[in-house]
Design an enzyme around this catalytic site. Sequence first.
Site, PDB file in Angstrom:
ATOM      1  N   ARG A 201       0.812  -1.220   0.000  1.00 46.84           N
ATOM      2  CA  ARG A 201       0.000   0.000   0.000  1.00 46.84           C
ATOM      3  C   ARG A 201       0.845   1.270   0.000  1.00 46.84           C
ATOM      4  O   ARG A 201       0.410   2.340   0.439  1.00 46.84           O
ATOM      5  CB  ARG A 201      -0.993   0.012   1.172  1.00 46.84           C
ATOM      6  CG  ARG A 201      -1.930  -1.205   1.196  1.00 46.84           C
ATOM      7  CD  ARG A 201      -3.096  -1.024   2.121  1.00 46.84           C
ATOM      8  NE  ARG A 201      -3.972   0.063   1.670  1.00 46.84           N
ATOM      9  CZ  ARG A 201      -4.871  -0.068   0.689  1.00 46.84           C
ATOM     10  NH1 ARG A 201      -4.999  -1.214   0.019  1.00 46.84           N
ATOM     11  NH2 ARG A 201      -5.628   0.968   0.363  1.00 46.84           N
ATOM     12  N   LEU A 202       2.073   1.163  -0.514  1.00 47.14           N
ATOM     13  CA  LEU A 202       2.948   2.332  -0.652  1.00 47.14           C
ATOM     14  C   LEU A 202       2.769   2.912  -2.049  1.00 47.14           C
ATOM     15  O   LEU A 202       3.698   3.008  -2.846  1.00 47.14           O
ATOM     16  CB  LEU A 202       4.405   1.931  -0.398  1.00 47.14           C
ATOM     17  CG  LEU A 202       4.659   1.243   0.951  1.00 47.14           C
ATOM     18  CD1 LEU A 202       6.122   0.856   1.080  1.00 47.14           C
ATOM     19  CD2 LEU A 202       4.250   2.161   2.098  1.00 47.14           C
TER      20      LEU A 202
END
Length: 213
Positions: free
Chosen positions: A190-191
Amino acid sequence: MTDTTSMKHQTPLTSGDFTAADEPFALFEAWLNEAIKSEPNDPNAMALATVDPDGLPDVRMVLMKGFDTEGFVFYSHIASQKGRELAANPKAALLFHWKSLRRQVRIRGNVTPVTEAEADAYFATRPKQAQIGAWASKQSQDLESRFAFEQAIAKVAAKHIIGEVPRPPGWSGWRITPSRIEFWHDRPFRLHDRIEFRRDAAGQPWSKTRMYP
């Protein structure tokens, strides 16, 4: 404790690829062309968000039928719910989500009607059955039964069995002229990568901001 050891081997968060773009329309075109090759259905589908007179949001899927540096265009009935809401509050938001590419584009801006000539030109490209359906449908109004709709279609089809079908007077299009365009691309853990282009008004230069996911 969260295991972060595998994160060391992921592609670093750099300013490369799409985040280095300095103008949104060329980037959107490149992403759309990739989606055309990748998405199984309707790569030009977009969620259109409007608000009703009470400020309650409405959202539905529509098909983008054109875009350029002036904005993003779609067509529908003026008397439809979306048409009435846009007439009362000519602002909207769009969302393209290309799941196969793990990308999305968010767009916000003012809305204006297309010209009569633009509406005529696009309507002429639609399949004849779709043109007939545009006459037969009282979009967003209550429908007593599917049979009633089929009867209305049959009546219009009989009237236009020969020759071209003209554009209904209540059928047209809108152009969303963006003031904000955000590009989002999925990254591991989720970066994600996000950049947003912003401008104060149409014709003004764009500024670009990188955003936290």
